[in-house]
Design a protein around this motif. Structure first.
Motif, PDB file in Angstrom:
ATOM      1  N   SER A 116      48.761  36.125  41.873  1.00  0.00           N
ATOM      2  CA  SER A 116      48.057  37.304  41.893  1.00  0.00           C
ATOM      3  C   SER A 116      46.737  36.548  41.636  1.00  0.00           C
ATOM      4  O   SER A 116      46.845  36.078  40.249  1.00  0.00           O
ATOM      5  CB  SER A 116      48.619  38.366  41.411  1.00  0.00           C
ATOM      6  N   GLN A 117      45.461  36.733  42.013  1.00  0.00           N
ATOM      7  CA  GLN A 117      44.394  36.310  41.433  1.00  0.00           C
ATOM      8  C   GLN A 117      44.294  37.024  39.961  1.00  0.00           C
ATOM      9  O   GLN A 117      44.287  38.384  40.149  1.00  0.00           O
ATOM     10  CB  GLN A 117      43.339  36.486  42.572  1.00  0.00           C
ATOM     11  N   SER A 118      43.766  36.441  39.121  1.00  0.00           N
ATOM     12  CA  SER A 118      43.466  36.897  37.888  1.00  0.00           C
ATOM     13  C   SER A 118      42.137  38.073  37.912  1.00  0.00           C
ATOM     14  O   SER A 118      41.019  37.600  38.722  1.00  0.00           O
ATOM     15  CB  SER A 118      43.157  35.925  36.826  1.00  0.00           C
ATOM     16  N   HIS A 119      42.241  39.229  37.332  1.00  0.00           N
ATOM     17  CA  HIS A 119      41.229  39.966  36.934  1.00  0.00           C
ATOM     18  C   HIS A 119      40.037  39.732  35.948  1.00  0.00           C
ATOM     19  O   HIS A 119      39.070  40.321  36.172  1.00  0.00           O
ATOM     20  CB  HIS A 119      41.862  41.515  37.183  1.00  0.00           C
ATOM     21  N   LYS A 120      40.710  38.851  35.107  1.00  0.00           N
ATOM     22  CA  LYS A 120      39.980  38.945  33.754  1.00  0.00           C
ATOM     23  C   LYS A 120      39.184  37.688  33.830  1.00  0.00           C
ATOM     24  O   LYS A 120      38.275  37.348  32.918  1.00  0.00           O
ATOM     25  CB  LYS A 120      40.522  39.279  32.446  1.00  0.00           C
ATOM     26  N   LYS A 154      36.813  34.623  34.199  1.00  0.00           N
ATOM     27  CA  LYS A 154      35.307  34.461  34.779  1.00  0.00           C
ATOM     28  C   LYS A 154      35.074  32.940  35.031  1.00  0.00           C
ATOM     29  O   LYS A 154      35.310  31.929  34.108  1.00  0.00           O
ATOM     30  CB  LYS A 154      34.326  34.914  33.722  1.00  0.00           C
ATOM     31  N   CYS A 164      43.526  29.222  32.112  1.00  0.00           N
ATOM     32  CA  CYS A 164      44.166  30.200  33.120  1.00  0.00           C
ATOM     33  C   CYS A 164      45.360  30.917  32.761  1.00  0.00           C
ATOM     34  O   CYS A 164      45.468  32.056  32.929  1.00  0.00           O
ATOM     35  CB  CYS A 164      44.280  29.590  34.659  1.00  0.00           C
ATOM     36  N   CYS A 205      46.111  34.487  32.128  1.00  0.00           N
ATOM     37  CA  CYS A 205      47.134  35.385  32.753  1.00  0.00           C
ATOM     38  C   CYS A 205      48.163  36.004  31.752  1.00  0.00           C
ATOM     39  O   CYS A 205      48.847  37.254  32.140  1.00  0.00           O
ATOM     40  CB  CYS A 205      47.712  34.604  33.539  1.00  0.00           C
ATOM     41  N   GLU A 214      47.047  39.085  30.607  1.00  0.00           N
ATOM     42  CA  GLU A 214      47.323  40.253  31.630  1.00  0.00           C
ATOM     43  C   GLU A 214      48.888  40.628  32.071  1.00  0.00           C
ATOM     44  O   GLU A 214      49.130  41.086  33.074  1.00  0.00           O
ATOM     45  CB  GLU A 214      46.868  39.771  32.983  1.00  0.00           C
ATOM     46  N   LYS A 230      39.779  28.942  41.757  1.00  0.00           N
ATOM     47  CA  LYS A 230      40.194  30.405  41.120  1.00  0.00           C
ATOM     48  C   LYS A 230      41.394  30.281  40.229  1.00  0.00           C
ATOM     49  O   LYS A 230      42.236  29.543  40.839  1.00  0.00           O
ATOM     50  CB  LYS A 230      40.431  31.190  42.184  1.00  0.00           C
ATOM     51  N   CYS A 244      47.565  34.211  38.631  1.00  0.00           N
ATOM     52  CA  CYS A 244      48.364  34.465  37.787  1.00  0.00           C
ATOM     53  C   CYS A 244      49.882  34.279  38.546  1.00  0.00           C
ATOM     54  O   CYS A 244      49.952  34.659  39.955  1.00  0.00           O
ATOM     55  CB  CYS A 244      48.549  35.776  37.076  1.00  0.00           C
TER      56      CYS A 244
END
Length: 82
Positions: free
Chosen positions: A38-42, A44, A53, A57, A60, A75, A78
């Motif tokens: 799942s692509q990390s939302h936090k 940057k 990374c 994760c 998260e 990118k 996670c």
């Protein structure tokens, strides 16, 4: 009498060989756990370090994370076992 003993011994030897080859042929297959990404939302910016990374994760609530190339950009994704 000697013939029946010889037949019994031969039959027993054949049975032992048959059981031994069947026992050697059985293998235990273990199921491999798949990883869901799942692509990390936090996270940057460009993902250059998988350790950074993974730290984001874990914040998260994912156990791990790693960098992947997605649409020509690095990118942070996670991952956890599905």
């Amino acid at each position: 009498m000697a013939l029946s003993r010889r037949m019994a011994a031969s039959a027993l030897l054949l049975l032992v060989l048959l059981v031994a080859t069947e026992m050697g042929a059985t293998t235990v297959k273990l199921a491999e756990a798949r990883d869901c990404l799942s692509q990390s939302h936090k996270f940057k910016g460009a993902c250059l370090s998988s350790s950074n990374c993974a730290a984001v994760c874990r914040a998260e609530n994912f156990p791990d994370g790693e960098c992947h190339t997605h649409n020509f950009a690095r990118k942070c994704f996670c991952k956890r076992a599905c």
